[in-house]
Design an enzyme around this catalytic site. Structure first.
Site, PDB file in Angstrom:
ATOM      1  N   GLU A  66       0.838  -1.194   0.000  1.00  0.00           N
ATOM      2  CA  GLU A  66       0.000   0.000   0.000  1.00  0.00           C
ATOM      3  C   GLU A  66       0.874   1.245   0.000  1.00  0.00           C
ATOM      4  O   GLU A  66       1.742   1.388   0.873  1.00  0.00           O
ATOM      5  CB  GLU A  66      -0.919  -0.021   1.233  1.00  0.00           C
ATOM      6  CG  GLU A  66      -1.925  -1.163   1.178  1.00  0.00           C
ATOM      7  CD  GLU A  66      -2.439  -1.606   2.553  1.00  0.00           C
ATOM      8  OE1 GLU A  66      -2.193  -0.899   3.551  1.00  0.00           O
ATOM      9  OE2 GLU A  66      -3.074  -2.673   2.616  1.00  0.00           O
ATOM     10  N   GLU A  88      -4.571  -6.549   2.873  1.00  0.00           N
ATOM     11  CA  GLU A  88      -3.351  -7.271   3.239  1.00  0.00           C
ATOM     12  C   GLU A  88      -3.426  -8.745   2.876  1.00  0.00           C
ATOM     13  O   GLU A  88      -2.429  -9.344   2.450  1.00  0.00           O
ATOM     14  CB  GLU A  88      -3.073  -7.097   4.732  1.00  0.00           C
ATOM     15  CG  GLU A  88      -2.665  -5.682   5.131  1.00  0.00           C
ATOM     16  CD  GLU A  88      -3.807  -4.685   5.140  1.00  0.00           C
ATOM     17  OE1 GLU A  88      -4.985  -5.122   5.088  1.00  0.00           O
ATOM     18  OE2 GLU A  88      -3.545  -3.473   5.196  1.00  0.00           O
ATOM     19  N   GLN A 133       2.065  -2.053   5.824  1.00  0.00           N
ATOM     20  CA  GLN A 133       2.348  -0.654   6.163  1.00  0.00           C
ATOM     21  C   GLN A 133       2.769  -0.454   7.625  1.00  0.00           C
ATOM     22  O   GLN A 133       3.690   0.300   7.911  1.00  0.00           O
ATOM     23  CB  GLN A 133       1.129   0.199   5.831  1.00  0.00           C
ATOM     24  CG  GLN A 133       1.438   1.654   5.678  1.00  0.00           C
ATOM     25  CD  GLN A 133       0.338   2.376   4.929  1.00  0.00           C
ATOM     26  OE1 GLN A 133      -0.698   2.675   5.497  1.00  0.00           O
ATOM     27  NE2 GLN A 133       0.547   2.642   3.660  1.00  0.00           N
ATOM     28  N   PHE A 134       2.088  -1.131   8.530  1.00  0.00           N
ATOM     29  CA  PHE A 134       2.431  -1.088   9.962  1.00  0.00           C
ATOM     30  C   PHE A 134       2.175  -2.470  10.553  1.00  0.00           C
ATOM     31  O   PHE A 134       1.257  -3.187  10.115  1.00  0.00           O
ATOM     32  CB  PHE A 134       1.571  -0.077  10.718  1.00  0.00           C
ATOM     33  CG  PHE A 134       1.984   1.356  10.548  1.00  0.00           C
ATOM     34  CD1 PHE A 134       2.891   1.953  11.412  1.00  0.00           C
ATOM     35  CD2 PHE A 134       1.463   2.114   9.519  1.00  0.00           C
ATOM     36  CE1 PHE A 134       3.266   3.289  11.256  1.00  0.00           C
ATOM     37  CE2 PHE A 134       1.830   3.444   9.348  1.00  0.00           C
ATOM     38  CZ  PHE A 134       2.733   4.027  10.228  1.00  0.00           C
ATOM     39  N   ASP A 135       2.948  -2.793  11.592  1.00  0.00           N
ATOM     40  CA  ASP A 135       2.800  -4.066  12.313  1.00  0.00           C
ATOM     41  C   ASP A 135       1.355  -4.486  12.565  1.00  0.00           C
ATOM     42  O   ASP A 135       0.971  -5.615  12.326  1.00  0.00           O
ATOM     43  CB  ASP A 135       3.544  -3.962  13.656  1.00  0.00           C
ATOM     44  CG  ASP A 135       3.465  -2.561  14.251  1.00  0.00           C
ATOM     45  OD1 ASP A 135       2.358  -2.111  14.562  1.00  0.00           O
ATOM     46  OD2 ASP A 135       4.531  -1.919  14.373  1.00  0.00           O
ATOM     47  N   GLY A 136       0.546  -3.534  13.052  1.00  0.00           N
ATOM     48  CA  GLY A 136      -0.811  -3.873  13.470  1.00  0.00           C
ATOM     49  C   GLY A 136      -1.746  -4.182  12.314  1.00  0.00           C
ATOM     50  O   GLY A 136      -2.892  -4.570  12.536  1.00  0.00           O
ATOM     51  N   PHE A 137      -1.268  -4.052  11.085  1.00  0.00           N
ATOM     52  CA  PHE A 137      -2.130  -4.304   9.931  1.00  0.00           C
ATOM     53  C   PHE A 137      -1.770  -5.587   9.201  1.00  0.00           C
ATOM     54  O   PHE A 137      -2.224  -5.843   8.086  1.00  0.00           O
ATOM     55  CB  PHE A 137      -2.106  -3.110   8.968  1.00  0.00           C
ATOM     56  CG  PHE A 137      -2.426  -1.816   9.662  1.00  0.00           C
ATOM     57  CD1 PHE A 137      -3.435  -1.767  10.621  1.00  0.00           C
ATOM     58  CD2 PHE A 137      -1.722  -0.658   9.399  1.00  0.00           C
ATOM     59  CE1 PHE A 137      -3.733  -0.591  11.294  1.00  0.00           C
ATOM     60  CE2 PHE A 137      -2.007   0.520  10.071  1.00  0.00           C
ATOM     61  CZ  PHE A 137      -3.014   0.561  11.017  1.00  0.00           C
ATOM     62  N   TYR A 167      -2.463  -8.540  10.422  1.00  0.00           N
ATOM     63  CA  TYR A 167      -3.384  -9.627  10.796  1.00  0.00           C
ATOM     64  C   TYR A 167      -4.437  -9.991   9.749  1.00  0.00           C
ATOM     65  O   TYR A 167      -4.809 -11.161   9.662  1.00  0.00           O
ATOM     66  CB  TYR A 167      -4.027  -9.337  12.162  1.00  0.00           C
ATOM     67  CG  TYR A 167      -2.979  -9.007  13.196  1.00  0.00           C
ATOM     68  CD1 TYR A 167      -2.006  -9.936  13.557  1.00  0.00           C
ATOM     69  CD2 TYR A 167      -2.909  -7.740  13.768  1.00  0.00           C
ATOM     70  CE1 TYR A 167      -1.004  -9.623  14.461  1.00  0.00           C
ATOM     71  CE2 TYR A 167      -1.908  -7.419  14.680  1.00  0.00           C
ATOM     72  CZ  TYR A 167      -0.959  -8.362  15.019  1.00  0.00           C
ATOM     73  OH  TYR A 167       0.030  -8.047  15.910  1.00  0.00           O
ATOM     74  N   PRO A 168      -4.938  -9.053   8.957  1.00  0.00           N
ATOM     75  CA  PRO A 168      -5.857  -9.507   7.900  1.00  0.00           C
ATOM     76  C   PRO A 168      -5.194 -10.531   6.965  1.00  0.00           C
ATOM     77  O   PRO A 168      -5.884 -11.273   6.280  1.00  0.00           O
ATOM     78  CB  PRO A 168      -6.211  -8.218   7.145  1.00  0.00           C
ATOM     79  CG  PRO A 168      -6.028  -7.139   8.161  1.00  0.00           C
ATOM     80  CD  PRO A 168      -4.857  -7.584   9.007  1.00  0.00           C
ATOM     81  N   HIS A 179      -0.064   0.863  15.584  1.00  0.00           N
ATOM     82  CA  HIS A 179       1.110   1.350  14.854  1.00  0.00           C
ATOM     83  C   HIS A 179       2.408   1.121  15.635  1.00  0.00           C
ATOM     84  O   HIS A 179       3.429   1.692  15.307  1.00  0.00           O
ATOM     85  CB  HIS A 179       0.977   2.847  14.568  1.00  0.00           C
ATOM     86  CG  HIS A 179      -0.098   3.193  13.587  1.00  0.00           C
ATOM     87  ND1 HIS A 179      -1.437   3.145  13.901  1.00  0.00           N
ATOM     88  CD2 HIS A 179      -0.039   3.598  12.290  1.00  0.00           C
ATOM     89  CE1 HIS A 179      -2.151   3.516  12.848  1.00  0.00           C
ATOM     90  NE2 HIS A 179      -1.323   3.796  11.853  1.00  0.00           N
TER      91      HIS A 179
HETATM   92  C1  LIG Z   1      -5.933  -3.013   7.789  1.00  0.00           C
HETATM   93  C2  LIG Z   1      -5.235  -1.710   7.601  1.00  0.00           C
HETATM   94  N1  LIG Z   1      -4.311  -1.599   6.630  1.00  0.00           N
HETATM   95  C3  LIG Z   1      -3.644  -0.443   6.455  1.00  0.00           C
HETATM   96  C4  LIG Z   1      -3.910   0.635   7.237  1.00  0.00           C
HETATM   97  C5  LIG Z   1      -3.126   1.919   7.051  1.00  0.00           C
HETATM   98  N2  LIG Z   1      -4.031   2.954   6.528  1.00  0.00           N
HETATM   99  C6  LIG Z   1      -4.606   3.840   7.350  1.00  0.00           C
HETATM  100  S1  LIG Z   1      -5.705   4.798   6.559  1.00  0.00           S
HETATM  101  C7  LIG Z   1      -5.403   4.055   5.080  1.00  0.00           C
HETATM  102  C8  LIG Z   1      -6.172   4.489   3.881  1.00  0.00           C
HETATM  103  C9  LIG Z   1      -7.634   4.422   4.106  1.00  0.00           C
HETATM  104  O1  LIG Z   1      -8.323   4.881   2.998  1.00  0.00           O
HETATM  105  P1  LIG Z   1      -9.900   4.969   2.967  1.00  0.00           P
HETATM  106  O2  LIG Z   1     -10.510   3.692   3.409  1.00  0.00           O
HETATM  107  O3  LIG Z   1     -10.270   5.456   1.639  1.00  0.00           O
HETATM  108  O4  LIG Z   1     -10.277   6.050   4.088  1.00  0.00           O
HETATM  109  P2  LIG Z   1      -9.819   7.580   4.238  1.00  0.00           P
HETATM  110  O5  LIG Z   1      -8.596   7.589   5.088  1.00  0.00           O
HETATM  111  O6  LIG Z   1      -9.592   8.143   2.897  1.00  0.00           O
HETATM  112  O7  LIG Z   1     -10.932   8.249   4.967  1.00  0.00           O
HETATM  113  C10 LIG Z   1      -4.440   3.065   5.222  1.00  0.00           C
HETATM  114  C11 LIG Z   1      -3.904   2.250   4.129  1.00  0.00           C
HETATM  115  C12 LIG Z   1      -4.880   0.474   8.243  1.00  0.00           C
HETATM  116  N3  LIG Z   1      -5.196   1.483   9.071  1.00  0.00           N
HETATM  117  N4  LIG Z   1      -5.525  -0.696   8.403  1.00  0.00           N
END
Ligand SMILES: Cc1ncc(C[n+]2csc(CCOP(=O)(O)OP(=O)(O)O)c2C)c(N)n1
Lengths: 324, 383
Positions: free
Chosen positions: A29, A60, A82-86, A88-89, A129
Site C-alpha cells: 500500500e 493485506e 504498512q504497519f505491524d498492526g495491519f 493480521y488480515p 502502529h
Molecule cells: C488493515 C489496515 N491496513 C492499512 C492501514 C493503514 N491505513 C490507514 S488509513 C489508510 C487508507 C484508508 O483509505 P480509505 O478507506 O479510503 O479512508 P480515508 O482515510 O480516505 O478516509 C491506510 C492504508 C490500516 N489502518 N488498516
C-alpha cells in the site's frame, strides 16, 4: 563505507535487488508514487516502473495471497505491510498458505516471498502502529523471521532475504529508521541468520534484536561506568536462532538477560531462556531474565515509555542477575 | 415537517442530476452553484430551523476539525486526520439519524459525532495518546473509532443482526445501524464480507462510504473498477451514489436508507462522492501524489459555500445569522481546545486495568512492578 539512515540503507538494498533480479517485485500500500509511508521505497517506482513497484489495493490478505500466486509463477515478491498492526488480515495467507505450501508440495514448490513489516513502538503513534508481532510468525514452522537493528544490517539483510528461497518475514524497527550509521556497501561479513556480538564483555550477556539492540548498547555503556562489563548480542534472526554464539557467550559470562518490546509471556525471550537453560545449565550463575513489554495490549502513546524496556529496566535486570 | 415546502425551481436544466462535468451521475439536490435541483426519489421535509441547523453543523464541524489540525501542529496531538471537504457527507448523514440509531465510525467522523450531540473529547484524547478512545459506547450509540481499515463494517453488520434478532425493526420506531468507511476500505475482505452478512441476514444496516477519492496516496483506480455504489447490487444490496458535498442530498438519501433499514427492509450502501481537502493525516505529504489544479476543482464544489449561497437566496439566513454561527463556532473551538490541552497523562496502572474482565494474577504483579518503577523514576527526578 558511507553513512546513511536505515530507511536509505533499505532503499539502496531494494534498489540493488531490483537491478540484479529481474523477477523481483515490490508490492504494498502506497509503496509506489508515495514511496511508502516511511519512504523506504522512495524513487523505486519512478526508476523501475509500476510493473515492478506496485501500489496494491488496500487489502493485506490480497497482498500476501497474490504474492504467493506470483511466486508460484516464478516471481520473487517483496511485500510491504504498512504497519505491524495491519498484518493480521493476512494471517491465514501467511501462516496457513505461505508457511505450509512448500512443505505440502514435498519441496517441489518454493515461495521466495519477503514480507517487510515496520515494527515496534517509541514513535508516539496511535494504536496498531507500535506492535511487535514477531512471535506469531517465529512460532510458525515454514517461515523464517529476521529483524535488523542498524543501517548496515538493513542494507545487507534485505538483499539476503530477497535471495532466499524460503519465505522471510522481515521486521524493521521503525523508531530506528532515521538513525544514521556507517554502511559497508562493498560486502557483508554476516549471513542472514547469523547472530552478531555487537559489544564484547565478560560479566553478563544481554540479548536483543531490532529496536532493543540500541537500548542494550546504551545499558552496557552505562554499566561500564559502574564497572560492569556487559556483552551484547544482536539476534538478527529470530527463526531460526543462531544458538552457537549465544551459548558460547553465556558459558563465559554465566548470566543472560533477554530484551524485547513484545510482551514477555510466550515470546521470543521465553524461547531463548528455555534453550539457554537447557544448553548452558551448569554454566549459569542465575536464571535467564527477561526485560520485555508487559502482557497488555500496546498502551496509549503517553504510556509507552512505561511499557517499553529501557536502559533502567535492563540495568535492573542485570543487577538482579548478580543477586543470585 | 417544513414551515413551507422549498422545492427546486422546475426547469429543464435543474432536472438533470448532475450539472458539471467530471462528476458521475449522482443524487444531487443542491448544485455547486447553490441552486436547488429536484430528484424524483428524494423530497425534503425540513423546517426552516432545521435548514439553518445544517449550516451551523457544517461550520462548527469545519472549525473543530481545523482546531484538530492546529492542535497537532502545536504538539498537543500526536496525529490528526482532517475531514476538511467532507463536512456535508458527515453532517447530512449524521442529522438523518434518529435517536435510536447506532453509529460505527472509522476515524475521521468528527462531524457525525458532533451531530450525535455526544462529547467530542474522546476523539481528541485518542489522537493525543492519553487513551485508546474508550467511551460509554452503549449510551452514546456511537462506537469507538476503528483504525484497522474495514474492521468496523463487520462489527456493524453483527450489531445490526442483533437489532433484528431483538425484534427492534419493523416500524417507524425501529432501530437502524450505520457504518462509516472509506473508498480504500472497500478492498478489504472484511468490507465485502459485511455486505454478504448484512444481505443474507437482512440486517438493518446502512454502509456509508465516504469516497474522498484517496486511500492515502492511492486513487480509486487502485481499489475498484466498478464503484461501491454499483458493486452493492452484486450482493443484493441497493447502492446509491450521492453528491457527498451536498448536505441536502446526503441527508435525504441517508434518511431514506435508514428508514428502509428500520422498517426491516434490509441493508443498503450509500457512496458519498466527496474529496479530502487535507493530506491523509498530519503525517502525510499530499504534494507527492496530487496537484493544486485538482484541489481547485474541488474548492469550487465546497459544501459550505454552496449551502450558504442557497440559504441566502431562499431568504433563510443572512449576514447576522452567519456571524452568529461564526461566533458560536469560535466558542466551541475555544471550549474544546482548553479541555484538550488540560487532558493529563494517564496513570501507569491504567494500561493494566481493563485488559480482562476477570483479574489475572500475573498481570497484577506486572502492574505493581510498573507502578513501582515509575515511582522510583519520579523520586529520582525530584531529588
Ligand atoms: C488493515 C489496515 N491496513 C492499512 C492501514 C493503514 N491505513 C490507514 S488509513 C489508510 C487508507 C484508508 O483509505 P480509505 O478507506 O479510503 O479512508 P480515508 O482515510 O480516505 O478516509 C491506510 C492504508 C490500516 N489502518 N488498516
Amino acid at each position: 563505507m558511507t553513512t546513511m539512515s536505515m530507511v536509505k540503507a533499505l532503499n539502496s538494498g531494494l534498489r540493488t535487488v531490483l537491478e540484479r533480479e529481474p523477477k523481483a517485485l515490490i508490492m504494498g500500500e502506497d509503496v509506489g508514487r508515495l514511496g511508502g509511508v516511511f519512504r523506504v521505497t522512495d524513487g523505486l517506482e519512478k526508476d523501475f516502473g509500476s510493473d515492478r513497484v506496485i501500489d496494491t489495493p488496500l487489502a493485506e490478505s490480497g497482498i500476501i495471497g497474490t504474492a504467493i500466486g506470483l511466486a508460484l509463477r516464478g516471481y520473487r515478491p517483496i511485500c510491504e505491510i504498512q504497519f505491524d498492526g495491519f498484518v493480521y488480515p493476512a494471517f491465514d495467507q501467511l501462516v496457513s498458505q505461505l508457511a505450509k505450501m512448500p512443505n505440502r508440495s514435498g519441496g517441489r514448490v518454493r515461495l521466495p516471498v519477503v514480507v517487510r513489516i515496520p515494527f515496534g513502538g517509541g514513535i508516539g503513534a496511535i494504536e496498531h502502529h507500535s506492535e511487535s508481532p514477531e512471535a506469531y510468525f517465529a512460532h510458525t514452522a515454514g517461515l523464517k523471521v529476521v529483524a535488523c537493528s542498524n543501517p548496515n544490517d538493513a542494507h545487507w539483510m534485505i538483499q539476503q532475504a530477497a535471495a532466499s528461497d524460503d519465505p522471510v518475514i522481515f521486521f524493521e524497527p521503525k523508531r530506528r529508521y532515521q538513525a544514521k550509521a556507517e554502511v559497508d556497501t562493498e560486502k557483508s561479513s554476516l549471513g542472514l541468520h547469523d547472530a552478531a556480538t555487537v559489544r564484547s564483555g565478560s560479566d553478563a550477556t544481554v540479548i536483543a534484536y531490532g529496536p532493543t539492540v540500541d537500548v542494550a548498547l546504551h545499558a552496557a555503556a552505562a554499566a561500564a561506568e559502574e564497572g560492569r562489563d556487559l556483552e551484547v548480542i544482536d539476534l538478527r534472526s529470530l527463526s531460526p536462532i543462531d544458538w552457537e554464539p549465544l551459548e558460547a557467550s553465556v558459558r563465559r559470562t554465566g548470566r543472560a538477560v533477554v530484551v524485547h518490546e513484545a510482551p514477555g509471556s510466550h515470546g521470543i525471550g521465553a524461547e531463548v531462556a528455555a534453550r539457554l537453560t537447557e544448553q548452558c545449565f551448569y554454566s549459569l550463575e542465575a536464571p535467564v531474565l527477561r526485560v520485555t513489554g508487559y502482557d497488555v495490549p500496546y498502551p496509549a502513546s503517553r504510556l509507552e515509555e512505561d511499557y517499553l524496556p529501557n536502559l533502567d529496566r535492563v540495568l535492573d535486570a542485570v543487577d538482579r542477575s548478580f543477586e543470585y | 415537517m417544513g414551515d413551507q415546502p422549498r422545492p427546486a425551481k422546475k426547469t429543464a436544466k435543474n432536472r438533470r442530476k448532475s450539472a458539471s462535468a467530471n462528476e458521475p451521475e449522482f443524487v444531487q439536490l443542491l448544485n455547486p452553484g447553490g441552486q436547488r435541483v429536484d430528484h424524483p426519489d428524494y423530497a425534503l421535509d425540513l423546517s426552516d430551523e432545521e435548514y439553518r441547523g445544517l449550516y451551523r453543523d457544517l461550520v462548527i464541524t469545519r472549525e473543530l476539525d481545523a482546531q484538530g489540525t492546529a492542535l497537532q501542529r502545536q504538539g498537543q496531538l500526536g496525529l490528526w486526520p482532517s475531514l476538511l471537504g467532507q463536512e456535508a457527507a458527515q453532517v447530512g448523514s449524521g442529522r438523518a439519524l434518529r435517536e435510536q440509531d447506532t453509529v460505527f465510525p472509522a476515524y475521521r467522523e468528527l462531524g457525525v459525532q458532533w451531530c450525535r450531540g455526544i462529547d467530542l473529547l474522546s476523539s481528541f484524547a485518542l489522537f493525543r495518546g492519553v487513551d485508546l478512545g474508550g467511551r460509554d459506547v452503549a449510551a452514546d450509540r456511537f462506537h469507538m473509532y476503528s483504525i484497522v481499515i474495514a474492521s468496523q463494517t463487520l462489527h456493524a453488520a453483527g450489531y445490526a443482526m442483533g437489532v433484528a434478532k431483538d425484534g427492534a425493526v419493523g416500524s417507524d420506531e425501529g432501530e437502524a445501524v450505520v457504518v462509516y468507511h472509506g473508498d480504500g476500505a472497500t478492498s478489504e475482505g472484511d468490507f465485502n464480507e459485511a455486505l454478504i452478512w448484512a444481505g443474507v441476514f437482512n440486517a438493518p444496516l446502512v454502509l456509508f462510504c465516504q469516497n474522498n477519492q484517496y486511500a492515502i496516496s492511492e486513487t480509486n483506480a487502485r481499489q475498484f473498477l466498478v464503484p461501491p455504489s454499483q458493486r452493492a447490487a452484486g450482493f443484493g444490496v441497493p447502492g446509491i451514489l450521492v453528491d457527498g458535498n451536498d448536505v441536502l442530498a446526503t441527508y435525504a438519501v441517508t434518511k431514506s436508507a435508514l428508514d428502509r433499514a428500520r422498517h426491516g427492509e434490509g441493508p443498503s450502501l450509500i457512496e458519498a462522492y466527496t474529496y479530502r481537502m487535507q493530506p491523509h493525516t498530519t503525517s502525510d505529504d499530499a504534494t507527492r501524489y496530487r496537484d493544486e489544479a485538482e484541489l481547485d476543482q474541488w474548492r469550487a464544489k465546497d459544501p459550505i459555500l454552496r449551502y450558504r449561497t442557497w440559504l441566502e437566496a431562499e431568504g433563510l439566513a443572512g449576514g447576522d445569522y452567519f456571524a452568529e454561527i461564526d461566533a458560536e463556532a469560535d466558542r466551541e473551538v475555544r471550549k474544546l481546545r482548553d479541555r484538550v490541552i488540560s487532558l493529563t497523562d494517564p496513570e501507569v496502572s491504567e494500561m493494566f486495568d481493563s485488559v480482562y474482565a476477570e483479574p489475572v494474577p500475573q498481570l497484577a504483579a506486572q502492574r505493581a512492578e510498573a507502578v513501582a518503577f515509575r515511582a522510583s523514576l519520579d523520586e529520582g527526578s525530584e531529588s
